[in-house]
Scaffold this motif. Sequence first.
Motif, short mmCIF file in Angstrom:
data_model
loop_
_atom_site.label_atom_id
_atom_site.label_comp_id
_atom_site.label_asym_id
_atom_site.label_seq_id
_atom_site.Cartn_x
_atom_site.Cartn_y
_atom_site.Cartn_z
N ALA A 434 61.00 -46.95 -25.30
CA ALA A 434 62.03 -47.10 -25.79
C ALA A 434 63.23 -46.70 -25.36
O ALA A 434 64.32 -47.48 -25.20
CB ALA A 434 62.11 -46.58 -27.35
N GLY A 435 63.14 -45.42 -24.81
CA GLY A 435 64.44 -44.85 -24.11
C GLY A 435 64.83 -45.25 -23.02
O GLY A 435 65.79 -45.78 -22.63
N MET A 436 63.77 -45.73 -22.28
CA MET A 436 63.83 -46.30 -20.83
C MET A 436 64.85 -47.67 -20.99
O MET A 436 65.94 -48.02 -20.33
CB MET A 436 62.69 -46.60 -20.01
CG MET A 436 62.85 -47.17 -18.68
SD MET A 436 61.02 -47.27 -17.91
CE MET A 436 60.65 -45.70 -18.10
N ILE A 437 64.27 -48.65 -21.81
CA ILE A 437 64.85 -49.69 -22.24
C ILE A 437 66.32 -49.66 -22.77
O ILE A 437 67.29 -50.44 -22.27
CB ILE A 437 64.08 -50.82 -23.11
CG1 ILE A 437 62.61 -50.98 -22.36
CG2 ILE A 437 64.67 -52.02 -23.56
CD1 ILE A 437 61.60 -51.67 -23.27
N THR A 438 66.47 -48.78 -23.67
CA THR A 438 67.58 -48.50 -24.25
C THR A 438 68.66 -48.14 -23.35
O THR A 438 69.88 -48.64 -23.27
CB THR A 438 67.59 -47.38 -25.28
OG1 THR A 438 66.89 -47.56 -26.52
CG2 THR A 438 69.14 -47.00 -26.05
N GLY A 439 68.36 -47.21 -22.40
CA GLY A 439 69.11 -46.88 -21.35
C GLY A 439 69.58 -47.92 -20.46
O GLY A 439 71.01 -48.22 -20.11
N ALA A 440 68.84 -48.76 -20.00
CA ALA A 440 69.17 -49.94 -19.01
C ALA A 440 70.01 -50.89 -19.65
O ALA A 440 70.90 -51.08 -19.03
CB ALA A 440 67.89 -50.29 -18.67
N VAL A 441 69.82 -51.22 -20.94
CA VAL A 441 70.37 -51.93 -21.59
C VAL A 441 71.58 -51.90 -21.81
O VAL A 441 72.81 -52.45 -21.79
CB VAL A 441 69.52 -52.60 -22.73
CG1 VAL A 441 70.57 -53.53 -23.73
CG2 VAL A 441 68.28 -53.39 -22.37
N THR A 442 71.98 -50.56 -22.56
CA THR A 442 73.15 -50.00 -22.72
C THR A 442 74.18 -49.83 -21.54
O THR A 442 75.46 -50.28 -21.76
CB THR A 442 73.18 -48.63 -23.39
OG1 THR A 442 72.30 -48.87 -24.39
CG2 THR A 442 74.54 -48.02 -23.72
N VAL A 443 73.77 -49.60 -20.27
CA VAL A 443 74.66 -49.74 -19.04
C VAL A 443 75.35 -51.45 -19.03
O VAL A 443 76.49 -51.14 -18.83
CB VAL A 443 73.79 -49.44 -17.76
CG1 VAL A 443 74.73 -49.83 -16.79
CG2 VAL A 443 73.42 -47.83 -17.92
N PHE A 444 74.52 -52.15 -19.02
CA PHE A 444 75.20 -53.34 -18.83
C PHE A 444 75.95 -53.81 -20.16
O PHE A 444 76.90 -54.43 -20.07
CB PHE A 444 73.94 -54.44 -18.74
CG PHE A 444 73.47 -54.47 -17.59
CD1 PHE A 444 73.93 -55.15 -16.35
CD2 PHE A 444 72.14 -53.59 -17.40
CE1 PHE A 444 73.25 -54.96 -15.01
CE2 PHE A 444 71.80 -53.52 -16.17
CZ PHE A 444 72.18 -54.31 -14.97
N VAL A 445 75.40 -53.55 -21.36
CA VAL A 445 76.40 -53.82 -22.51
C VAL A 445 77.64 -53.16 -22.58
O VAL A 445 78.72 -53.78 -23.03
CB VAL A 445 75.38 -53.59 -23.81
CG1 VAL A 445 76.48 -53.92 -24.99
CG2 VAL A 445 74.18 -54.56 -23.95
#
Length: 520
Positions: A434-445
Amino acid sequence: MSNQAFYFIALGIYFAGMLAIGVIAFLRTKDHEDYVLGGRKLPPFVAALSAGASDMSGWLIMGLPGAIYATGLLEGWIAIGLFIGAYLNWLIVAPRLRAYSEVSKNSITVPSFFENRTRDRSRLLRIVSSVIILVFFTLYVSSGMVAGGKFFVSSFGGEYLVGMTLIALVTLAYTLFGGFLGVSLTDAVQGILMFVALIAIPVVALFTIGSFDETATRINEINPAALSLVGDGSLSTFAVSMFIISGLAWGLGYFGQPHIIVRFMALRSAQEAKTARRIGAGWQLLSLAGAVMAGLIGVAYFSKFGGAPDDPETVVLLMSQVLFHPLVAGLVLAAVVAAIMSTLSSQLLVTSSALVEDIYRVVRKDPPSQVSLMWLGRGAVLIVAVIAGLLAVNPNDTVLGLVGFAWAGFGAAFGPIVLLSLYWRKLSNWGALAGMITGAVTVFVYKEIDKMFEIGLYELVPAFLLALVAAIVVSLLTPSIDPEIEDEFDETGAILLGETTAGAAAADADGKPAGGAATA
């Protein structure tokens, strides 16, 4: 003999040296673990310099001095943030990751460590982290080839494709055959070359100008705000605050950079991280200081002697050409090539490891021998290099623009998970995912949000914090009850305290750590 001829002689000497190191490393690489992690036998000096060189790339010799030359010390906050981040990375991540990665089923890649540490039986954590590495690093490698090609054109007057291909082929050769050891040894030499160039140029330029006082006076005449860490007062307090926070936040990215933290895993022992930290911190402090001083002194130098560069990022290159003999100036140009190649080779190897160790071995239940895996790793390096090269043939803003996300992307996706996996025993596989996906997605958003509202805050800051929160909350909601996790966490702590058992501290007959062969 023309200056251009001397430049090519220097570049030829450098390329020959890199290929020679690659051959030596090839002869010392016997199996897959040697190819991916150097058999965990990396000396502190090599680990420290290779980590620094693979981290800094051409930004250290061109980007940072150019920004300082054009704007002043306001741009120096990134350098401060990077130094603090690198030091903390060596202090709190290096020793524990070296011990923990061996204790946890002798993990030899970052994705395999995440899986083994959390006992993720779904294999999703390993696969997702590998995909993140593949996507970011393939584009990153491509951009490195583009940088090499463009540098070749601007410095040697050659064709873009010739320069890109030449730099790519030499890098590919020592990475393909030398593996991790070849990459680390060449990175160490490249780190020394970069260090000498960044110290020599500002020192010689300063003596050429005459004195500190004259240098400072000329800098103030050209740009009164150049020596200020808060700019010339034209920016609002909020804007300056965001600039400072964003600059310092670059240091957060270190905790999640696979091509850097894999050096920690390759150290001969956790205890040697202290020695490596001191060497690495000294190299980085002096190199960053040299880059900053080169940019500042360049303002005074060209004010006095004329011939200012059209492109601020060439300030170091231009000073080297007017201050030194053409052969020495050629070695400075080789230092820039070294900066590009050191990062390129490290990224190629990590991407290859992700393909073979973290995807192929997950898909194939009955893996081939260690020697076969080693050759598969070499094949993966070639495949990634070819794909990246095809993308670099016609460089475009899409590829180059994504490079800006890479540092933040890795820092936010992997950084919080690395820290939690090392220091919080309650981290679960679902929390890590969950942390890994949240971090990667937030960078783009967040990048798009920042463009809309012009906040000016580096996307790594919110992405890192949200990833950390997501990992903690989901871990608490999905607790992992596994006695092996508890035992490994405690054993790692015991190793760091020097309380290892004879078995844990022993090495096997061929000098490898007692952890044995890596497990899928």
